[in-house]
Scaffold this motif. Structure first.
Motif, PDB file in Angstrom:
ATOM      1  N   VAL A   1     -51.777 100.503 -32.291  1.00 17.01           N
ATOM      2  CA  VAL A   1     -50.533 101.280 -32.324  1.00 17.01           C
ATOM      3  C   VAL A   1     -50.832 102.775 -32.335  1.00 17.01           C
ATOM      4  O   VAL A   1     -51.675 103.254 -33.100  1.00 17.01           O
ATOM      5  CB  VAL A   1     -49.693 100.895 -33.561  1.00 17.01           C
ATOM      6  CG1 VAL A   1     -48.407 101.707 -33.621  1.00 17.01           C
ATOM      7  CG2 VAL A   1     -49.372  99.404 -33.551  1.00 17.01           C
ATOM      8  N   PHE A   2     -50.117 103.504 -31.478  1.00 24.59           N
ATOM      9  CA  PHE A   2     -50.224 104.961 -31.402  1.00 24.59           C
ATOM     10  C   PHE A   2     -48.859 105.557 -31.755  1.00 24.59           C
ATOM     11  O   PHE A   2     -47.845 105.170 -31.169  1.00 24.59           O
ATOM     12  CB  PHE A   2     -50.632 105.402 -29.992  1.00 24.59           C
ATOM     13  CG  PHE A   2     -51.993 104.898 -29.566  1.00 24.59           C
ATOM     14  CD1 PHE A   2     -53.112 105.723 -29.631  1.00 24.59           C
ATOM     15  CD2 PHE A   2     -52.146 103.592 -29.104  1.00 24.59           C
ATOM     16  CE1 PHE A   2     -54.364 105.244 -29.248  1.00 24.59           C
ATOM     17  CE2 PHE A   2     -53.389 103.112 -28.717  1.00 24.59           C
ATOM     18  CZ  PHE A   2     -54.498 103.950 -28.790  1.00 24.59           C
ATOM     19  N   ILE A   3     -48.838 106.476 -32.692  1.00 26.07           N
ATOM     20  CA  ILE A   3     -47.591 107.104 -33.129  1.00 26.07           C
ATOM     21  C   ILE A   3     -47.699 108.607 -32.878  1.00 26.07           C
ATOM     22  O   ILE A   3     -48.569 109.276 -33.443  1.00 26.07           O
ATOM     23  CB  ILE A   3     -47.314 106.789 -34.614  1.00 26.07           C
ATOM     24  CG1 ILE A   3     -47.099 105.272 -34.799  1.00 26.07           C
ATOM     25  CG2 ILE A   3     -46.132 107.592 -35.140  1.00 26.07           C
ATOM     26  CD1 ILE A   3     -46.979 104.816 -36.244  1.00 26.07           C
ATOM     27  N   SER A   4     -46.826 109.112 -32.013  1.00 22.26           N
ATOM     28  CA  SER A   4     -46.957 110.493 -31.535  1.00 22.26           C
ATOM     29  C   SER A   4     -45.606 111.218 -31.588  1.00 22.26           C
ATOM     30  O   SER A   4     -44.820 111.147 -30.647  1.00 22.26           O
ATOM     31  CB  SER A   4     -47.493 110.452 -30.099  1.00 22.26           C
ATOM     32  OG  SER A   4     -47.662 111.745 -29.603  1.00 22.26           O
TER      33      SER A   4
ATOM     34  N   LEU B   1     -44.560 107.515 -42.724  1.00 23.57           N
ATOM     35  CA  LEU B   1     -45.096 106.507 -43.654  1.00 23.57           C
ATOM     36  C   LEU B   1     -44.375 105.165 -43.501  1.00 23.57           C
ATOM     37  O   LEU B   1     -45.001 104.109 -43.551  1.00 23.57           O
ATOM     38  CB  LEU B   1     -44.984 107.008 -45.100  1.00 23.57           C
ATOM     39  CG  LEU B   1     -46.033 108.055 -45.508  1.00 23.57           C
ATOM     40  CD1 LEU B   1     -45.664 108.699 -46.835  1.00 23.57           C
ATOM     41  CD2 LEU B   1     -47.434 107.435 -45.591  1.00 23.57           C
ATOM     42  N   LYS B   2     -43.051 105.214 -43.299  1.00 24.94           N
ATOM     43  CA  LYS B   2     -42.283 103.968 -43.071  1.00 24.94           C
ATOM     44  C   LYS B   2     -42.756 103.280 -41.793  1.00 24.94           C
ATOM     45  O   LYS B   2     -42.905 102.058 -41.745  1.00 24.94           O
ATOM     46  CB  LYS B   2     -40.790 104.298 -42.937  1.00 24.94           C
ATOM     47  CG  LYS B   2     -40.048 104.459 -44.245  1.00 24.94           C
ATOM     48  CD  LYS B   2     -38.558 104.673 -43.946  1.00 24.94           C
ATOM     49  CE  LYS B   2     -37.816 105.108 -45.193  1.00 24.94           C
ATOM     50  NZ  LYS B   2     -36.460 105.591 -44.846  1.00 24.94           N
ATOM     51  N   ALA B   3     -42.957 104.074 -40.740  1.00 22.18           N
ATOM     52  CA  ALA B   3     -43.396 103.518 -39.457  1.00 22.18           C
ATOM     53  C   ALA B   3     -44.791 102.904 -39.581  1.00 22.18           C
ATOM     54  O   ALA B   3     -45.059 101.824 -39.039  1.00 22.18           O
ATOM     55  CB  ALA B   3     -43.387 104.601 -38.381  1.00 22.18           C
ATOM     56  N   VAL B   4     -45.665 103.578 -40.311  1.00 25.56           N
ATOM     57  CA  VAL B   4     -47.031 103.076 -40.523  1.00 25.56           C
ATOM     58  C   VAL B   4     -46.985 101.748 -41.282  1.00 25.56           C
ATOM     59  O   VAL B   4     -47.692 100.789 -40.941  1.00 25.56           O
ATOM     60  CB  VAL B   4     -47.880 104.123 -41.287  1.00 25.56           C
ATOM     61  CG1 VAL B   4     -49.154 103.505 -41.850  1.00 25.56           C
ATOM     62  CG2 VAL B   4     -48.222 105.304 -40.369  1.00 25.56           C
TER      63      VAL B   4
ATOM     64  N   TYR C   1     -53.238 104.730 -34.794  1.00 22.74           N
ATOM     65  CA  TYR C   1     -53.635 106.102 -34.460  1.00 22.74           C
ATOM     66  C   TYR C   1     -52.433 107.028 -34.585  1.00 22.74           C
ATOM     67  O   TYR C   1     -51.376 106.768 -34.001  1.00 22.74           O
ATOM     68  CB  TYR C   1     -54.166 106.175 -33.022  1.00 22.74           C
ATOM     69  CG  TYR C   1     -55.479 105.457 -32.825  1.00 22.74           C
ATOM     70  CD1 TYR C   1     -56.686 106.157 -32.803  1.00 22.74           C
ATOM     71  CD2 TYR C   1     -55.522 104.066 -32.680  1.00 22.74           C
ATOM     72  CE1 TYR C   1     -57.897 105.499 -32.631  1.00 22.74           C
ATOM     73  CE2 TYR C   1     -56.729 103.406 -32.514  1.00 22.74           C
ATOM     74  CZ  TYR C   1     -57.915 104.129 -32.488  1.00 22.74           C
ATOM     75  OH  TYR C   1     -59.106 103.468 -32.332  1.00 22.74           O
ATOM     76  N   LEU C   2     -52.596 108.109 -35.348  1.00 24.04           N
ATOM     77  CA  LEU C   2     -51.563 109.143 -35.429  1.00 24.04           C
ATOM     78  C   LEU C   2     -51.995 110.298 -34.529  1.00 24.04           C
ATOM     79  O   LEU C   2     -53.150 110.717 -34.552  1.00 24.04           O
ATOM     80  CB  LEU C   2     -51.380 109.626 -36.869  1.00 24.04           C
ATOM     81  CG  LEU C   2     -50.994 108.561 -37.906  1.00 24.04           C
ATOM     82  CD1 LEU C   2     -50.694 109.217 -39.248  1.00 24.04           C
ATOM     83  CD2 LEU C   2     -49.792 107.739 -37.451  1.00 24.04           C
TER      84      LEU C   2
ATOM     85  N   LEU D   1     -56.229 105.877 -41.538  1.00 16.06           N
ATOM     86  CA  LEU D   1     -55.799 105.729 -40.151  1.00 16.06           C
ATOM     87  C   LEU D   1     -56.599 106.698 -39.282  1.00 16.06           C
ATOM     88  O   LEU D   1     -57.243 107.610 -39.778  1.00 16.06           O
ATOM     89  CB  LEU D   1     -54.301 106.050 -40.020  1.00 16.06           C
ATOM     90  CG  LEU D   1     -53.361 105.346 -41.004  1.00 16.06           C
ATOM     91  CD1 LEU D   1     -51.944 105.862 -40.834  1.00 16.06           C
ATOM     92  CD2 LEU D   1     -53.400 103.840 -40.812  1.00 16.06           C
ATOM     93  N   HIS D   2     -56.533 106.503 -37.983  1.00 18.53           N
ATOM     94  CA  HIS D   2     -57.217 107.399 -37.048  1.00 18.53           C
ATOM     95  C   HIS D   2     -56.296 108.560 -36.686  1.00 18.53           C
ATOM     96  O   HIS D   2     -55.078 108.408 -36.613  1.00 18.53           O
ATOM     97  CB  HIS D   2     -57.589 106.641 -35.769  1.00 18.53           C
ATOM     98  CG  HIS D   2     -58.348 105.378 -36.008  1.00 18.53           C
ATOM     99  ND1 HIS D   2     -59.698 105.359 -36.315  1.00 18.53           N
ATOM    100  CD2 HIS D   2     -57.949 104.077 -36.004  1.00 18.53           C
ATOM    101  CE1 HIS D   2     -60.094 104.104 -36.472  1.00 18.53           C
ATOM    102  NE2 HIS D   2     -59.056 103.314 -36.290  1.00 18.53           N
ATOM    103  N   TYR D   3     -56.884 109.738 -36.436  1.00 16.28           N
ATOM    104  CA  TYR D   3     -56.114 110.923 -36.056  1.00 16.28           C
ATOM    105  C   TYR D   3     -56.647 111.438 -34.724  1.00 16.28           C
ATOM    106  O   TYR D   3     -57.851 111.640 -34.568  1.00 16.28           O
ATOM    107  CB  TYR D   3     -56.252 112.000 -37.137  1.00 16.28           C
ATOM    108  CG  TYR D   3     -55.535 113.302 -36.838  1.00 16.28           C
ATOM    109  CD1 TYR D   3     -54.143 113.370 -36.825  1.00 16.28           C
ATOM    110  CD2 TYR D   3     -56.255 114.464 -36.573  1.00 16.28           C
ATOM    111  CE1 TYR D   3     -53.485 114.566 -36.564  1.00 16.28           C
ATOM    112  CE2 TYR D   3     -55.598 115.668 -36.309  1.00 16.28           C
ATOM    113  CZ  TYR D   3     -54.214 115.711 -36.317  1.00 16.28           C
ATOM    114  OH  TYR D   3     -53.561 116.893 -36.052  1.00 16.28           O
TER     115      TYR D   3
END
Length: 208
Positions: free
Chosen positions: A79-82, A107-110, A121-122, A164-166
């Motif tokens: 999952v990638f959150i951007s 944080l909710k999405a994670v 990945y953020l 998490l990954h950044y």
């Protein structure tokens, strides 16, 4: 035995690939790369571009549960959150999503993503061109690079505190932003999207 995983890219118009009429944006470049590698014998990694133009993290928290449930690969999801370029924007004197609520939403999405994935990945927010830094643009939004730094710090801290990954696209763009951003000063151009894909390809390769 070949594995099949899903890559889910949540984000706004920069995830969607707006203003790139050549490659379709960084996620679409990665999609083609993963397919090419699969055809050459790698594991299957199916990428879903779930970017929505103009979306903030308020929209993300409303839809991530359904999106993840609908696309859940048995052998794993990445999952990638951007987000952030719209959250930090000020419209008619009001910030669309303030830093505190932005943090809560991410944080909710994670938390939701963790139900389906061990690999999250953020993604950092890109810098804006000097032409639009602190300027109200046609959409009525005002954005500043100072706010980008504040929101990126929130993203970085969430990544560090939750293992998490950044992905730091911001640093990669900073020096040459005027030649990597499109005329609107917010979205990358073809060159910028290409550079984002180059940075992300080694990440994708871990799952091929």
């Amino acid at each position: 035995m070949k594995k099949m995983r899903y890559g889910l890219f949540f984000g706004d118009s920069i995830t969607y690939g707006e203003y790139d009429g050549v490659f379709g944006g960084w996620v679409d470049i990665l999609k083609r790369y993963a397919l090419q590698k699969y055809n050459e014998g790698s594991h299957e990694f199916i990428l879903f571009n779930l970017g929505i133009g103009g979306e903030t993290t308020d929209g993300l928290v409303k839809r991530i549960s359904n999106e993840m449930e609908a696309r859940n690969a048995v052998e794993g999801n990445v999952v990638f959150i951007s987000y952030g370029a719209n959250d930090l924007a000020i419209k008619e004197g009001v910030q669309m999503v303030n830093p505190k609520n932005f943090k809560t939403n991410v944080l909710k999405a994670v938390e939701e993503a963790k139900k389906y994935s061990e690999n999250i990945y953020l993604v950092s927010i890109l810098p804006f061109s000097k032409n639009v830094d602190g300027v109200v643009v046609a959409s009525g939004k005002l954005r500043t690079n100072d706010e980008v730094l504040i929101y990126n710090e929130v993203i970085k801290n969430i990544a560090a505190e939750n293992s998490l990954h950044y992905i730091d696209f911001h640093s990669a763009f900073l020096h040459d932003k005027e030649i990597l951003l499109s005329a609107d000063g917010v979205h990358p151009n073809e060159k910028g999207y290409g550079m984002m894909a180059e940075i992300a390809i080694p990440i994708i390769e871990k799952y091929l």
